[in-house]
Design a protein around this motif. Structure first.
Motif, short mmCIF file in Angstrom:
data_model
loop_
_atom_site.label_atom_id
_atom_site.label_comp_id
_atom_site.label_asym_id
_atom_site.label_seq_id
_atom_site.Cartn_x
_atom_site.Cartn_y
_atom_site.Cartn_z
N ARG A 337 33.64 45.97 48.71
CA ARG A 337 33.37 44.55 48.99
C ARG A 337 34.15 44.08 50.22
O ARG A 337 33.59 43.43 51.11
CB ARG A 337 33.76 43.68 47.79
N VAL A 338 35.41 44.43 50.28
CA VAL A 338 36.24 43.96 51.40
C VAL A 338 35.82 44.63 52.72
O VAL A 338 35.77 43.99 53.77
CB VAL A 338 37.73 44.24 51.12
N LEU A 339 35.50 45.91 52.67
CA LEU A 339 35.18 46.64 53.89
C LEU A 339 33.79 46.31 54.44
O LEU A 339 33.61 46.20 55.66
CB LEU A 339 35.27 48.15 53.64
N ALA A 470 41.28 39.09 40.53
CA ALA A 470 39.82 39.04 40.61
C ALA A 470 39.33 37.83 41.39
O ALA A 470 38.36 37.91 42.15
CB ALA A 470 39.21 39.05 39.21
N GLY A 471 39.99 36.70 41.23
CA GLY A 471 39.58 35.49 41.95
C GLY A 471 39.73 35.63 43.45
O GLY A 471 38.89 35.17 44.22
N TRP A 472 40.82 36.28 43.88
CA TRP A 472 41.05 36.49 45.31
C TRP A 472 40.01 37.45 45.91
O TRP A 472 39.68 37.34 47.09
CB TRP A 472 42.44 37.06 45.54
N SER A 477 35.45 34.32 48.28
CA SER A 477 36.74 34.18 48.96
C SER A 477 36.60 34.58 50.43
O SER A 477 35.72 35.36 50.80
CB SER A 477 37.79 35.06 48.28
N SER A 478 37.50 34.06 51.26
CA SER A 478 37.47 34.39 52.68
C SER A 478 37.89 35.85 52.88
O SER A 478 38.57 36.44 52.03
CB SER A 478 38.41 33.47 53.46
N LEU A 479 37.51 36.40 54.03
CA LEU A 479 37.85 37.79 54.33
C LEU A 479 39.36 37.99 54.38
O LEU A 479 39.88 39.01 53.91
CB LEU A 479 37.22 38.22 55.66
N PHE A 480 40.09 37.00 54.90
CA PHE A 480 41.55 37.11 54.99
C PHE A 480 42.17 37.23 53.60
O PHE A 480 43.05 38.06 53.36
CB PHE A 480 42.12 35.89 55.71
N ILE A 481 41.70 36.40 52.67
CA ILE A 481 42.24 36.44 51.31
C ILE A 481 41.87 37.76 50.63
O ILE A 481 42.69 38.38 49.93
CB ILE A 481 41.72 35.24 50.48
N GLN A 482 40.64 38.21 50.83
CA GLN A 482 40.24 39.49 50.25
C GLN A 482 41.09 40.64 50.78
O GLN A 482 41.52 41.51 50.02
CB GLN A 482 38.76 39.75 50.56
#
Length: 531
Positions: A337-339, A470-472, A477-482
């Motif tokens: 998800r993050v990548l 999980a919320g982060w 959530s924004s990419l920075f937070i992820q």
């Protein structure tokens, strides 16, 4: 320089390349997603890239390095230079003819080897053929680069060969950046990438040539002649290429099967890129460094040192890959998800890629151990035994992939590759032990069991932590937070794993500190437990 430092030199350069590879794949996911142009590009690139890995990580590290090192020892630099010129003349001629022939036959190659499933989609098939024709000369560049890499590795100049792949990622990132900046459509972006692959191949070859010249070796292109040395190289190289490229061969088989489903090739590629980070950093580093070191020890008759090199290398790769496998299994969804999850890369795609990645993670220790076990054969100029073992593995992979793909799609192909990887690892290890080429150590088994225990504890902690964050890590959530949450999970995993591993005796800090200072000396065998 200690063995650990040599691993770190190659691994560090490879790590930089892999991080750039992540940046490249992230941009690729945003630009192409898992659409038809992504499938076409990845399918076209897989074929020359397969040969790159066969030669760079297989044939020349297995066949060329021992023979080149033997020439240096027997006839000095002049003898090694003469041998290199003989090989270059034959290699260049064969590659030139092969490249021309494959480009002319590319429609049949795509239809029968690269992507049989594209035949029913004329547009996708046609673009795959054209992209393949543009990129296939990359094989010629990288095969010559592999020879230069073998020379540098034999001369104990590891960094230049390890850093050269960075140029591929830099060029492709530039191509993607230009495509995104100009708003190019997927087809135009695929063309930018294909020409970028060819440019990158030329750059890598130039960098390695400069490195060889800087190491004191100069040579010229000779008329091709099949000398006794060249015959010996060819005799060793083919089975070595097959053996060293087992992972890539299985991936090509998986691609052929996956081409029957839209988007499946892209899913496998995105998952492959993630687990290639630990595989590349640890596996390639160990494979590149261990072969010349082991060859040198065996040539000098230092059997005890050779045994210690093998055991410590296996211990090293498991120390680093077991936690990576555990993390890929537990937080594969969060990693993907993050990548990747942005632009054309959807939530549903994340789920599919993550499930595939988790299965690849289970096979990761096996894929890396193959890199550590193969030198036990190659250093003794035995490339045929592992090739026979690979034949068994390929059959298992084919049967499982064909059987599981209709049921589990991409996960079935990943399962087939993971199972065949473990079969290969077990057979290689058992064969070495039975022949007396691997000295069994109870201490090694004890440490590995403790490392597995540390990995289980880490995986449990990571599972609970991922639920807490999980919320982060949610899509909204924004990419920075992820990114921050993912870095926290990775940091926690490292702290827990290393703490438990050192606490229960899976690793020893004083041993690592001592061996960071130790210089390998063929006349002085390493004590058990030392790297």
């Amino acid at each position: 320089m200690s063995l650990v430092r040599k691993f770190a030199t190659v691994g560090g350069a490879t790590l930089g390349s892999r991080f750039l590879g992540f940046a490249r794949e992230t941009m690729m996911a945003a630009a192409l997603g898992t659409g038809p142009m992504a499938d076409a590009f990845y399918a076209a690139f897989r074929f020359p890239n397969l040969f790159r890995r066969l030669f760079a990580e297989g044939a020349f590290n297995a066949a060329f390095v021992p023979l080149f090192a033997k020439e240096i020892e027997a006839n000095g630099v002049d003898g090694a230079k003469r041998f290199s010129e003989e090989v270059l003349g034959v290699l260049f001629s064969v590659l030139l003819l092969l490249t021309i022939a494959m480009q002319l036959a590319m429609p049949w190659v795509v239809a029968w080897v690269i992507a049989p499933g594209f035949v029913d989609d004329p547009e996708k098939f046609d673009i795959t053929v054209k992209l393949s024709i543009v990129m296939f000369p990359y094989l010629m560049c990288m095969s010559l680069t592999a020879m230069l890499s073998g020379m540098l590795n034999s001369l104990q100049h590891y960094f230049a060969a390890a850093v050269a792949p960075i140029f591929l990622n830099l060029v492709l990132i530039s191509a993607l950046g230009y495509g995104l900046w100009t708003g190019a459509d997927p087809l135009a972006t695929a063309w930018y990438l294909s020409w970028g692959v060819l440019v990158a191949g030329l750059l890598q070859m130039a960098v390695l040539y400069i490195g060889v010249r800087a190491a004191g070796m100069s040579f010229r292109l000779r008329r091709p002649r099949i000398t006794p040395n060249v015959k010996r190289l060819l005799w060793l190289a083919f089975p070595a290429a097959v053996t060293g490229g087992i992972t890539q061969i299985n991936q090509l088989i998986g691609q052929m099967i996956a081409s029957t489903k839209d988007g499946a090739i892209s899913v496998l590629q995105y998952a492959d890129r993630v687990y290639q980070l630990p595989l590349g950093v640890v596996g390639i580093a160990v494979g590149v460094v261990l072969l010349p070191e082991l060859s040198r020890a065996l040539r000098g008759g230092h059997v005890e040192e050779a045994a210690n090199l093998q055991n410590r290398s296996l211990e090293f790769v498991l120390f680093l890959t077991l936690p990576a496998a555990g993390a890929l299994w537990v937080i594969s969804d969060e990693i993907v998800r993050v990548l990747y999850e942005r632009g054309a890369f959807s939530v549903d795609t994340t789920s599919t890629v993550a499930a595939t990645l988790a299965i690849y993670g289970l096979g990761l220790p096996a894929f890396v151990m193959i890199k550590a076990l193969n030198p036990g054969f190659f250093a003794r100029e035995d490339t045929r035994t592992p090739m026979k073992i690979i034949g068994i593995s390929v059959v298992i992979n084919c049967v499982l992939a064909v059987s599981l793909f209709p049921l589990f799609a991409e996960r079935g192909i990943a399962t087939a590759e993971a199972v065949s990887g473990w079969v290969t690892t077990i057979l290689l290890f058992v064969t070495l032990v039975r022949r007396g080429h691997w000295t069994w150590e109870n201490a090694l088994l004890s440490r590995v069991l403790r490392l597995i225990a540390a990995t289980v504890v880490m995986a449990l902690a990571l599972n609970y932590a991922s639920l807490y964050l999980a919320g982060w890590l949610a899509p909204q959530s924004s990419l920075f937070i992820q990114l921050a949450a993912l870095m926290m999970l990775i940091g926690l995993a490292m702290v827990v794993y290393f703490a438990v591993a050192f606490l229960i005796g899976g690793a020893d800090l004083s041993m690592i500190r001592r061996n960071m200072k130790r210089k390998t000396n063929p006349a002085e065998p390493l004590p058990p437990g030392d790297l």
